[in-house]
Design a protein around this motif. Sequence first.
Motif, PDB file in Angstrom:
ATOM      1  N   ARG A 156       0.704  -1.047  -0.003  1.00 44.19           N
ATOM      2  CA  ARG A 156      -0.043   0.052  -0.071  1.00 44.19           C
ATOM      3  C   ARG A 156       0.808   1.117  -0.050  1.00 44.19           C
ATOM      4  NH1 ARG A 156      -4.007  -3.067   3.041  1.00 44.19           N
ATOM      5  NH2 ARG A 156      -3.033  -2.677   5.060  1.00 44.19           N
ATOM      6  N   HIS A 167       0.660   4.170  -2.632  1.00 43.13           N
ATOM      7  CA  HIS A 167       0.453   5.579  -2.297  1.00 43.13           C
ATOM      8  C   HIS A 167       1.543   6.431  -3.089  1.00 43.13           C
ATOM      9  CE1 HIS A 167      -2.808   4.196   0.025  1.00 43.13           C
ATOM     10  NE2 HIS A 167      -2.042   4.234   1.232  1.00 43.13           N
ATOM     11  N   ALA A 211       0.173   6.904  -6.493  1.00 45.79           N
ATOM     12  CA  ALA A 211      -0.976   7.959  -6.537  1.00 45.79           C
ATOM     13  C   ALA A 211      -0.432   9.426  -6.477  1.00 45.79           C
ATOM     14  CB  ALA A 211      -1.951   7.525  -5.587  1.00 45.79           C
ATOM     15  N   ALA A 212       0.319   9.524  -5.444  1.00 43.98           N
ATOM     16  CA  ALA A 212       0.617  10.921  -5.141  1.00 43.98           C
ATOM     17  C   ALA A 212       1.797  11.336  -6.232  1.00 43.98           C
ATOM     18  CB  ALA A 212       1.618  11.068  -3.918  1.00 43.98           C
ATOM     19  N   LYS A 263      -6.691  16.087  -1.973  1.00 44.65           N
ATOM     20  CA  LYS A 263      -6.291  14.746  -2.167  1.00 44.65           C
ATOM     21  C   LYS A 263      -4.915  14.403  -1.717  1.00 44.65           C
ATOM     22  CE  LYS A 263      -9.021  14.653  -6.285  1.00 44.65           C
ATOM     23  NZ  LYS A 263      -9.417  14.130  -7.991  1.00 44.65           N
ATOM     24  N   LEU A 264      -4.095  15.071  -1.835  1.00 46.20           N
ATOM     25  CA  LEU A 264      -2.659  14.869  -1.471  1.00 46.20           C
ATOM     26  C   LEU A 264      -2.689  14.969   0.195  1.00 46.20           C
ATOM     27  CD1 LEU A 264      -0.253  17.027  -3.377  1.00 46.20           C
ATOM     28  CD2 LEU A 264      -0.131  14.494  -3.224  1.00 46.20           C
ATOM     29  N   LEU A 292      -4.004  11.536   1.217  1.00 49.60           N
ATOM     30  CA  LEU A 292      -2.984  10.294   0.967  1.00 49.60           C
ATOM     31  C   LEU A 292      -1.978  10.373   1.925  1.00 49.60           C
ATOM     32  CD1 LEU A 292      -1.796  10.352  -3.146  1.00 49.60           C
ATOM     33  CD2 LEU A 292      -2.683   8.348  -1.500  1.00 49.60           C
ATOM     34  N   GLU A 314      -3.165   8.564   4.710  1.00 47.41           N
ATOM     35  CA  GLU A 314      -2.991   6.915   4.749  1.00 47.41           C
ATOM     36  C   GLU A 314      -1.549   6.421   4.653  1.00 47.41           C
ATOM     37  OE1 GLU A 314      -5.643   4.921   3.792  1.00 47.41           O
ATOM     38  OE2 GLU A 314      -6.763   6.621   4.410  1.00 47.41           O
ATOM     39  N   PHE A 315      -0.630   7.407   4.133  1.00 49.81           N
ATOM     40  CA  PHE A 315       0.734   7.180   4.160  1.00 49.81           C
ATOM     41  C   PHE A 315       1.235   6.609   5.823  1.00 49.81           C
ATOM     42  CE2 PHE A 315       1.995   9.108   0.153  1.00 49.81           C
ATOM     43  CZ  PHE A 315       3.028   8.275  -0.275  1.00 49.81           C
TER      44      PHE A 315
END
Length: 296
Positions: free
Chosen positions: A229, A233, A236-237, A250-251, A254, A257-258
Amino acid sequence: MINSMTGFASAKGELAPYSWGWELRSVNGKGLDLRLRVPDWLQGLEAALRADLAKAATRGNVTLSLRIARNDEAGALALNRSALTAALDALSEIETKAKERGVTLAPSQASDLFSLRGMFDAGATDDDNAALIARLRSDFPALVAAFLEMRKAEGAALQDVLAEQLDRIQALTTQAKGFAEARKEAMADGLRTNLARVLDNTDGADPTRVAQELAIIAVKADVTEEIDRLAAHVIAARDLLAKGGAVGRKLDFLMQEFNREANTLCAKSQSTELTAVGLDLKAVIDQMREQVQNVE
């Protein structure tokens, strides 16, 4: 290219008998907060400027200040003394209340009072005001363009910093994957040793059941999903940075999530090396999250 929420621009102009100065600045914010300080005797100007700013920016605490001075010959303006007295009385009351509550206010200036409606009995006609408003509106796009250009330049520098931090996160994730692979055999040996110890010291224990329990422990300690994951990520970033525009929210999501994956990695590591990598990840992620707060 991403944009920073930090920006500043200023400009000056004149249209006889007036001269003026603009200041437009912004800092980071969760949404778009527009604060305009525009003379209220210029009817309709504030609403028009607010609409223009709302189109130009999507996030940030944006402050616009417009100060206007009238350069008439001495005596051309008749001061409305009653209006001045009322304004000074109100100002005195505000300062007294602020002092009682321990609040420090910035010093007031004569130009602040000048902008109040009704401060002068004689002055510009409605036609004069219309011409002034038209000129101010025609000057405003250049100010906004300079403001946006600075936000863009700040964003370019910010993008480089974020890209470097993503490189670091990716490298640490790869390092964590290597340590996780290396510990698998050691964990398997440990589980086999524990299984033998349990069976040797427990009468009537079901070997299959014990093996199942140890296997569950092994699964709970597995960090493969967290590492996968983290890698996803990073991708995605990078995509968001390449896309550009208003990607700050959105960042920011993320980054949460990181941080979640890094915390779980540390909790499940059972390895000094893996824990060290997890802590390094958390440090870089925290640094990156602070930078992301400035992305529009």
